[in-house]
Scaffold this active site. Structure first.
Site, short mmCIF file in Angstrom:
data_model
loop_
_atom_site.label_atom_id
_atom_site.label_comp_id
_atom_site.label_asym_id
_atom_site.label_seq_id
_atom_site.Cartn_x
_atom_site.Cartn_y
_atom_site.Cartn_z
N LYS A 195 0.12 1.03 3.15
CA LYS A 195 1.29 0.30 2.64
C LYS A 195 2.14 -0.27 3.77
O LYS A 195 2.72 -1.35 3.63
CB LYS A 195 2.15 1.18 1.74
N LYS A 207 6.76 0.43 -0.14
CA LYS A 207 6.07 0.41 -1.43
C LYS A 207 6.76 -0.56 -2.40
O LYS A 207 6.10 -1.24 -3.19
CB LYS A 207 6.01 1.81 -2.01
N THR A 251 -7.96 12.93 6.32
CA THR A 251 -7.77 13.61 5.03
C THR A 251 -8.23 12.76 3.86
O THR A 251 -9.02 13.20 3.02
CB THR A 251 -6.29 13.99 4.86
N GLY A 270 -0.39 6.38 -4.83
CA GLY A 270 -1.43 7.39 -4.65
C GLY A 270 -2.47 7.28 -5.74
O GLY A 270 -3.14 6.26 -5.90
N VAL A 272 0.64 2.41 -3.01
CA VAL A 272 1.98 2.62 -3.57
C VAL A 272 2.09 3.95 -4.31
O VAL A 272 2.95 4.76 -4.02
CB VAL A 272 2.39 1.46 -4.50
N GLY A 299 -1.72 12.88 -1.59
CA GLY A 299 -2.70 13.95 -1.57
C GLY A 299 -4.11 13.41 -1.41
O GLY A 299 -4.41 12.26 -1.76
N ILE A 325 -1.94 7.24 -8.97
CA ILE A 325 -1.46 6.64 -10.22
C ILE A 325 -2.05 5.24 -10.38
O ILE A 325 -1.85 4.39 -9.51
CB ILE A 325 0.07 6.53 -10.24
N ASP A 381 9.58 4.62 3.67
CA ASP A 381 8.32 4.66 2.94
C ASP A 381 8.49 4.06 1.54
O ASP A 381 7.68 3.25 1.09
CB ASP A 381 7.82 6.11 2.83
#
Length: 427
Positions: A106, A206, A14, A135, A133, A304, A137, A202
C-alpha cells in the site's frame, strides 16, 4: 487443463510464506476454479536458507530477481518485498516484460499510483492489490466491480489493526496508551517502531487507495489531515462511553457532497449504535454508502499471514480467469471538483481542557468559544481542590474547523491552561 499459468514470487517473508502455504493447501481448488494448471515456478528472496515452516521445492528458490523478471514463461509476478525500492523497480520491470503483477504494497501504491497504473495500461497488463488495504477482507474488487452501479457517497474505515487493538484494550481495561502499546509490541501486534501505525500514516495510505476506487481521484497524503491516537487517555474513553454513548476509533473518512471531497484521518467519536463501533481488537472494517445500495459494511482480519495471503492468491485467480480483461481502477471520470481543506469542515467536537480550578475559568473559555460562533452542548468538570489543574470536558454543537482551531490557540494562551487541549471530532 491444457494451459499452465506460471507464478513468480518475490519476497519469501511472512506473507510470502502464507502464499506458499495457501497454494500447497488449496491448489486443486484453485485449478478447478480457473480450469488451468497453476504452477509456482520460482521464489526469489535474499534469504533462501531459513526454514519458513512451509513445504517448498528447494529447486525453485533463488536469490536473483532476474530469474523471475526475465523468465518469459512466468505470467504473474507477486511482489511482497514491501517499501518503495527496489519494489517499484521490480513491479515496473515485470510489467514492461508483459507480466501481470499482484502486490500488497500500500505504501508504494499510495506514493507511485500514477506511474504504476500508467505502466500497466501501456503494457497491457494488470496490477492487482486486494491485500493492500483490508488484508483478508474482500474489499477493493467489490468496491471496483460489485458496487459499480453506485456513486459512492461515503467511505469510513477502521483499517489499522494496531491502532484499533490499542483503543479497544484501553476501553475494555481502562489502561493508559503507553501500557497497551507495550503489550501490543510484546504480542506482535505493534512494530518496535510503531509510529507508522499509531500516527495514522498507514491508515492514510490505505485511504488514498480507497478514494481512488471510490471517487476516481488521487489525493497525496500531504494534501489532507492525518492525526494519530497517541494523546488519547482513559479519561477520554471513559467520558465517551459514559456521557456520549460513543467509542473512540482511528477513522479514515472520505465523503463527497456538492462536488467537494472531504478526506481525513483522525481519532473519531463513533456512536455505539453505529456498525463501526463494534469493530474491535485487530479487526478492520470499511463502511460504504452508495447512492443505490445504501450502507454496506465489509469486516474481517485486516492483516496477518494467512488472511493477507488469501487476498494475494485471490488476485492471482482473478487474473487467471481472464488475463485479457482490462481493469478500470475506480470511476474513469471523477465527480470531485474540489478537495475540501480540513479548515472548512464542520463537525461537533469533544474537548478535554486541563485547567486550574479557579473562579472565572469556565466563563473565560466559553467566552472565547462564543466569540468564534462555537456553542457549547455540554460541559463537565471533575471535582478538585481549588488551585489544582483538572480536566474540563466539553462537547460543542457543529462548528467550523478553522474557528475551533483559532479558539484552541486562544484558550491555550491562557495562564490557567496547564496542558495541551485534546480535541476529538464526532462522527
Amino acid at each position: 487443463m491444457d494451459e499452465t499459468v506460471n507464478i513468480g514470487l518475490i519476497g519469501f517473508g511472512t506473507i510470502g510464506s502464507g502464499v506458499v502455504a495457501t497454494l500447497n493447501q488449496n491448489i486443486q481448488l484453485l485449478e478447478r476454479k480457473v480450469n488451468k494448471k497453476v504452477n509456482l515456478k520460482r521464489i526469489v528472496d535474499l534469504d533462501i536458507t531459513t526454514d519458513r515452516g512451509v513445504e517448498v521445492n528447494q529447486e525453485i528458490l533463488s536469490t536473483d530477481v532476474d530469474d523471475i523478471l526475465e523468465d518469459e514463461e512466468i505470467d504473474i509476478v507477486i511482489e511482497l518485498v514491501g517499501g518503495y525500492q527496489p519494489a517499484l523497480n521490480f513491479i515496473l520491470r515485470a510489467m514492461e516484460n508483459g507480466k501481470h503483477v499482484v502486490t500488497a504494497n500500500k505504501a508504494l501504491l499510495a506514493k507511485h499510483w500514477q506511474e504504476i497504473t500508467d505502466s500497466a495500461h501501456k503494457n497491457g497488463v494488470r496490477i492487482s492489490f486486494e491485500a493492500s488495504v483490508g488484508g483478508g477482507i474482500p474489499l477493493l474488487v467489490p468496491l471496483n466491480d460489485g458496487l459499480a452501479a453506485n456513486n459512492i457517497e461515503t467511505i469510513y474505515g477502521i483499517i489499522n489493526g494496531t491502532a484499533n487493538y490499542i483503543l479497544t484494550k484501553m476501553d475494555a481495561e481502562g489502561l493508559d496508551f503507553d501500557t497497551v502499546l507495550k503489550e501490543a509490541q510484546d504480542m506482535g501486534y505493534a512494530e518496535a517502531d510503531p509510529t507508522f501505525d499509531i500516527e495514522g500514516h498507514d491508515t492514510a495510505q490505505k485511504l488514498i487507495i480507497l478514494s481512488i476506487l471510490g471517487f476516481g481521484i488521487y489525493v497525496e497524503q500531504e494534501k489532507f489531515h492525518v492525526e494519530g491516537i497517541t494523546r488519547i487517555t482513559p479519561d477520554d474513553i471513559r467520558f465517551a462511553r459514559e456521557e456520549l454513548e460513543s467509542v473512540i476509533k482511528l477513522l479514515a473518512i472520505a465523503q463527497i457532497a456538492d462536488g467537494e471531497l472531504e478526506i481525513r484521518v483522525h481519532p473519531t467519536l463513533v456512536p455505539e449504535t453505529h456498525l463501526l463501533a463494534s469493530v474491535n481488537d485487530v479487526f478492520n472494517a470499511v463502511y460504504l454508502v452508495g447512492d443505490v445500495v445504501g450502507p454496506v459494511l465489509m469486516y474481517g482480519a485486516g492483516a496477518g499471514m494467512m488472511p493477507t495471503a488469501s487476498a494475494v492468491v485471490a488476485d492471482c485467480i482473478d487474473i487467471m480467469q481472464d488475463m485479457e480483461r482490462p481493469v478500470a481502477y475506480g470511476p474513469k471520470e471523477t465527480r470531485v471538483e474540489k478537495v475540501k481543506d480540513i479548515s472548512d469542515v464542520e463537525s461537533k467536537y469533544y474537548l478535554r481542557i486541563t485547567a486550574l480550578d479557579e473562579p472565572g475559568v469556565l466563563h473565560s473559555i466559553s467566552g472565547i468559544l462564543s466569540e468564534l460562533d462555537i456553542s457549547i452542548e455540554s460541559v463537565s468538570q471533575k471535582k478538585a481542590d481549588e488551585g489544582e489543574a483538572v480536566p474540563i470536558f466539553m462537547v460543542t454543537h457543529h462548528a467550523l474547523e478553522k474557528n475551533m482551531q483559532e479558539a484552541l490557540q486562544l484558550i491555550e494562551e491562557m495562564d490557567f491552561v496547564k496542558e495541551e487541549t485534546v480535541l476529538i471530532r464526532l462522527l
